[in-house]
Design a protein around this motif. Structure first.
Motif, short mmCIF file in Angstrom:
data_model
loop_
_atom_site.label_atom_id
_atom_site.label_comp_id
_atom_site.label_asym_id
_atom_site.label_seq_id
_atom_site.Cartn_x
_atom_site.Cartn_y
_atom_site.Cartn_z
N VAL A 136 0.96 -1.40 -0.11
CA VAL A 136 0.34 -0.01 0.25
C VAL A 136 0.52 1.57 0.07
N THR A 137 0.09 2.33 -0.32
CA THR A 137 0.94 3.26 -0.28
C THR A 137 0.83 4.20 1.10
N SER A 138 1.98 5.27 1.14
CA SER A 138 1.55 5.99 2.63
C SER A 138 1.05 6.68 2.17
N ASP A 139 0.67 7.07 1.23
CA ASP A 139 -1.46 7.46 1.55
C ASP A 139 -2.38 6.98 1.86
N ALA A 140 -2.24 5.53 1.46
CA ALA A 140 -3.61 4.73 1.90
C ALA A 140 -2.85 4.22 3.13
N GLN A 141 -2.21 4.21 3.44
CA GLN A 141 -1.24 3.12 5.01
C GLN A 141 -2.51 4.37 5.78
N GLU A 142 -2.47 5.63 5.62
CA GLU A 142 -2.69 7.11 6.38
C GLU A 142 -4.35 6.98 6.20
N LEU A 143 -4.74 6.87 5.52
CA LEU A 143 -5.96 6.22 5.56
C LEU A 143 -6.34 5.41 6.52
N LEU A 144 -5.56 4.46 6.71
CA LEU A 144 -6.14 3.36 7.29
C LEU A 144 -5.41 3.37 8.63
N GLU A 145 -4.09 4.10 8.82
CA GLU A 145 -4.41 4.62 10.05
C GLU A 145 -5.83 5.34 10.60
N LEU A 146 -6.32 6.40 9.90
CA LEU A 146 -7.30 7.19 10.61
C LEU A 146 -8.55 6.44 10.56
N ARG A 147 -8.89 5.22 9.89
CA ARG A 147 -10.02 4.74 10.02
C ARG A 147 -9.95 3.79 11.28
N THR A 148 -9.00 3.17 11.62
CA THR A 148 -8.45 3.11 12.26
C THR A 148 -8.62 3.90 14.01
N PHE A 149 -8.35 4.89 13.97
CA PHE A 149 -8.62 5.55 14.91
C PHE A 149 -10.18 5.28 15.26
N ILE A 150 -10.72 5.63 13.79
CA ILE A 150 -12.68 6.07 13.56
C ILE A 150 -13.17 4.64 14.52
N GLN A 151 -12.60 3.75 13.91
CA GLN A 151 -13.03 2.21 14.44
C GLN A 151 -13.21 2.52 16.18
N ASP A 152 -12.19 2.34 16.83
CA ASP A 152 -11.69 2.90 17.32
C ASP A 152 -12.80 3.37 18.71
N ILE A 153 -12.71 4.83 18.37
CA ILE A 153 -14.21 5.58 18.79
C ILE A 153 -15.24 4.83 18.86
N VAL A 154 -15.82 4.22 17.62
CA VAL A 154 -17.04 3.57 17.35
C VAL A 154 -17.12 2.30 18.52
N ALA A 155 -16.11 1.50 18.35
CA ALA A 155 -16.28 0.47 19.48
C ALA A 155 -16.26 1.01 20.81
N ASP A 156 -16.15 1.61 21.84
CA ASP A 156 -16.13 2.25 22.64
C ASP A 156 -17.97 2.59 22.64
N LYS A 157 -19.03 2.96 21.72
CA LYS A 157 -19.97 3.78 21.35
C LYS A 157 -20.94 2.65 22.27
#
Length: 171
Positions: A136-157
């Motif tokens: 994956v490109t570095s831009d795609a890796q940033e999007l993956l990290e962003l999605r994971t960050f958002i998923q962690d917030i969602v998982a606590d809801k």
């Protein structure tokens, strides 16, 4: 003497303007959270991108694999939206993104795939990336990290915690 100083000043401006080290900030995202900020990210394996976090509709969809999907109403707090927006701003999500790897000689299955839709200040952008070609490109890796960050917030809801557990898996 005045002419010499003026000439040197103009030459200095020309030399400085031609420097290759000068970086221009092309981030067009406003500093503070705009009122029309929304996003949607759907993700999963291959064409099976059943998981979704959607602030346009204030919903979250969970892929239950063999049991279909489950949907819940879910909203982020203003502080959570500010934090998510700032993360998006840090990676300049509305800017140009390189999401296709140069090496496409490798393939894997199943592969992860994300689809994004982001709206900021009346502009909507859509992005898609996958791990189909192994790298994956570095831009795609940033999007993956962003999605994971958002998923962690969602998982606590609570709304997400109340959804059924997934059964099965993808080959």
């Amino acid at each position: 003497m005045g002419r010499l100083c003026s000439l040197l000043f103009v030459l200095l401006l020309i030399i400085t303007g031609c420097s290759k080290d000068v970086k221009i900030n092309t981030n067009t995202m406003p500093q503070s959270l705009p009122a029309d900020f929304d996003f949607m990210v759907s993700f999963g394996y291959g064409e099976v991108t059943k998981n979704e976090i959607n602030t346009y509709q204030d919903t979250v969809v969970k892929d239950l694999v063999i049991n279909g999907t489950a949907t819940a109403n879910m909203t982020f707090t203003v502080d959570e939206m500010r934090i998510i927006y700032e993360k998006m701003r840090e990676i300049n999500i509305m800017g140009t993104k390189d999401l296709v790897p140069t090496n496409q000689n490798c393939g894997k299955k199943p592969f992860s795939k994300d689809r994004w839709k982001i709206s900021v200040n009346g502009v909507t952008k859509e992005l898609t990336w996958s791990e189909e070609y192994c790298d994956v490109t570095s831009d795609a890796q940033e999007l993956l990290e962003l999605r994971t960050f958002i998923q962690d917030i969602v998982a606590d809801k609570d709304a997400y915690k109340e959804l059924p557990q997934a059964e099965g898996g993808y080959d």
